[in-house]
Design a protein around this motif. Structure first.
Motif, mmCIF file in Angstrom:
data_model
loop_
_atom_site.group_PDB
_atom_site.id
_atom_site.type_symbol
_atom_site.label_atom_id
_atom_site.label_comp_id
_atom_site.label_asym_id
_atom_site.label_seq_id
_atom_site.Cartn_x
_atom_site.Cartn_y
_atom_site.Cartn_z
ATOM 1 N N ILE A 123 27.408 37.473 65.649
ATOM 2 C CA ILE A 123 27.946 38.514 66.531
ATOM 3 C C ILE A 123 29.430 38.734 66.269
ATOM 4 O O ILE A 123 29.907 39.875 66.208
ATOM 5 N N THR A 124 30.189 37.640 66.096
ATOM 6 C CA THR A 124 31.633 37.784 65.878
ATOM 7 C C THR A 124 31.961 38.361 64.507
ATOM 8 O O THR A 124 33.092 38.784 64.272
ATOM 9 N N GLU A 125 31.000 38.356 63.593
ATOM 10 C CA GLU A 125 31.224 38.986 62.281
ATOM 11 C C GLU A 125 31.221 40.510 62.383
ATOM 12 O O GLU A 125 31.717 41.191 61.490
ATOM 13 N N MET A 126 30.645 41.039 63.467
ATOM 14 C CA MET A 126 30.629 42.479 63.695
ATOM 15 C C MET A 126 31.918 42.911 64.385
ATOM 16 O O MET A 126 32.420 42.186 65.259
ATOM 17 N N PRO A 127 32.495 44.049 64.046
ATOM 18 C CA PRO A 127 33.657 44.556 64.783
ATOM 19 C C PRO A 127 33.300 44.778 66.246
ATOM 20 O O PRO A 127 32.151 45.095 66.583
ATOM 21 N N LEU A 128 34.282 44.621 67.130
ATOM 22 C CA LEU A 128 34.031 44.764 68.558
ATOM 23 C C LEU A 128 33.539 46.171 68.896
ATOM 24 O O LEU A 128 32.694 46.346 69.780
ATOM 25 N N THR A 129 34.038 47.157 68.181
ATOM 26 C CA THR A 129 33.587 48.537 68.438
ATOM 27 C C THR A 129 32.098 48.698 68.139
ATOM 28 O O THR A 129 31.385 49.388 68.868
ATOM 29 N N ASP A 130 31.619 48.056 67.072
ATOM 30 C CA ASP A 130 30.193 48.134 66.740
ATOM 31 C C ASP A 130 29.343 47.392 67.776
ATOM 32 O O ASP A 130 28.244 47.845 68.129
ATOM 33 N N ILE A 131 29.854 46.255 68.242
ATOM 34 C CA ILE A 131 29.122 45.503 69.264
ATOM 35 C C ILE A 131 28.957 46.332 70.526
ATOM 36 O O ILE A 131 27.864 46.430 71.094
ATOM 37 N N ASN A 132 30.044 46.964 70.960
ATOM 38 C CA ASN A 132 29.981 47.757 72.182
ATOM 39 C C ASN A 132 29.174 49.040 72.000
ATOM 40 O O ASN A 132 28.557 49.533 72.956
ATOM 41 N N SER A 133 29.175 49.582 70.803
ATOM 42 C CA SER A 133 28.320 50.737 70.529
ATOM 43 C C SER A 133 26.854 50.352 70.684
ATOM 44 O O SER A 133 26.049 51.106 71.261
ATOM 45 N N LEU A 134 26.502 49.168 70.178
ATOM 46 C CA LEU A 134 25.136 48.668 70.311
ATOM 47 C C LEU A 134 24.801 48.383 71.770
ATOM 48 O O LEU A 134 23.707 48.713 72.253
ATOM 49 N N CYS A 135 25.756 47.795 72.488
ATOM 50 C CA CYS A 135 25.533 47.485 73.909
ATOM 51 C C CYS A 135 25.298 48.759 74.718
ATOM 52 O O CYS A 135 24.446 48.798 75.618
ATOM 53 N N THR A 136 26.041 49.803 74.398
ATOM 54 C CA THR A 136 25.880 51.075 75.105
ATOM 55 C C THR A 136 24.494 51.660 74.871
ATOM 56 O O THR A 136 23.837 52.128 75.806
#
Length: 389
Positions: free
Chosen positions: A203-216
């Motif tokens: 998870i931390t290998e992904m940029p935070l913006t991509d993580i939050n895009s997925l969460c949305t």
């Protein structure tokens, strides 16, 4: 069927009467409109364990140790049935009178009397499982009790768990993940702590913006900067821990001599990580090292573990930094070599082929000064010379 059940019930009751302590597990379930309850009783029969060794000719002078997990039943059984140290002549001199023993009472003694004669080999706790316990107990307990990390630990791990659940159960979630990242999420396995590290690290290998895009897209609460930073710091601190755990879980090259250097390098690499941490994780490296020293206290100062490490060509004394400790280990080794009875070999053993470089080699990165400090006596010619010098 009834006779068989009665016999089994009688046998179980007979065995349980002989047992002082047991642990139990219970479960209830239903099937075909019927309810069931199952109770299982667990205990360690030291006499049976000794019988197994005896059946295969494994006497106590042949079995150097028995490795088990950290279960309290095993720990207690081996603690109560260890071989007693023989008292010195000075301690048993007494008043010089002869003591007589009734031979008839010895030969006709019942099983309860003979029970105390059971002797088990030295006990070693599984190193890999002990590290797992440190990660699951000491590390987690510190994170949930430390005021600076308690809230962020719970919120960050909860959001990660929500991502893993969605990724595991929903094909839509998998498709969304493919759109955001070219790598799949790793769903951790409960029994393997390393899988949790790998899952958080992915998870931390992904940029935070991509993580939050997925969460949305998955309708999950987004991760904030503080939670993301916390996960990255925890993964950085625990990285040496996971490598050490993989080494100690190895099957091909994990010798007893690997344990001491692995623990020493792990503690050193963990303490290096204490610089530059935020308030959320400050103090965690020291907690990990303290837990290692506590749980492996008997191993760290064990003569057998030290000799096993320095006689392994891969390590020798490269992992020992303190000069005083290095001199002490040299003394232990030379003393042990002089006590051996060996004959001079006719030829040297050929060198074994060296395996390709792995992450284990990166973990054991010794400095060049330590490499040339002391050349250990490893081939049989030199051992023979030491014996007859």
């Amino acid at each position: 069927m009834s006779l068989t059940w009665s016999y089994l019930h009688f046998s179980a009751c007979t065995e349980l009467k002989k047992t002082l302590d047991v642990s139990t597990t219970a479960d209830i379930w239903s099937a075909n409109n019927k309810s069931f309850m199952g109770v299982t009783v667990h205990w360690i029969d030291a006499d049976k364990l000794e019988d197994i060794f005896s059946q295969y000719g494994l006497t106590n002078d042949k079995v150097t140790a028995c490795v088990t997990d950290n279960g309290s039943n095993f720990v207690k059984a081996f603690k109560e049935h260890q071989q007693q140290q023989v008292e010195s002549e000075e301690e048993v001199e007494g008043d010089g009178e002869v003591e007589f023993t009734d031979l008839h009472s010895v030969l006709t003694a019942d099983d309860d009397t003979q029970h105390g004669l059971c002797v088990l080999p030295p006990h070693h706790r599984c190193a890999a499982q002990t590290l797992n316990l440190i990660a699951n107990n000491e590390v987690v307990n510190w994170l949930v009790s430390n005021p600076e990390s308690r809230a962020v630990y719970r919120s960050a791990t909860a959001k990660c768990s929500a991502l893993w659940t969605k990724a595991r159960r929903s094909t839509v979630a998998s498709e969304c993940l493919e759109e955001v990242s070219d790598r799949k999420l790793i769903v951790p396995t409960v029994t393997r702590w390393n899988s949790f590290y790998n899952a958080y690290a992915r998870i931390t290998e992904m940029p935070l913006t991509d993580i939050n895009s997925l969460c949305t897209q998955l309708q999950i609460k987004c991760m904030n900067d503080r939670e993301y930073q916390f996960l990255k710091e925890c993964c950085a601190i625990m990285k040496p821990f996971t490598v050490a755990l993989d080494i100690l879980q190895g099957e091909d090259t994990c010798f007893y001599g690997t344990l001491q250097p692995t623990l020493e390098v792990l503690m050193a690499k963990t303490l290096v990580m204490k610089n530059g941490l935020s308030q959320m994780t400050t103090g965690l490296p020291e907690v990990i090292v303290g837990a290692i020293k506590t749980r492996f206290a008997t191993t760290i100062d064990s003569k057998d573990a030290l000799l096993a490490a320095v006689s392994l060509p891969k390590f020798k004394l490269r992992w020992v930094k303190e000069e005083a400790r290095r001199d002490h280990i040299k003394f232990l080794l030379t003393t042990e070599c002089r006590s051996l009875t060996t004959e001079e070999p006719t030829a040297l053993m050929p060198d074994a082929p060296q395996p390709a470089a792995t992450s284990e080699d990166d973990f054991f990165s010794f400095d060049s000064a330590a490499l040339t400090t002391f050349s250990l006596i490893l081939n049989l010619h030199e051992l023979w010379s030491l014996k007859h010098s």
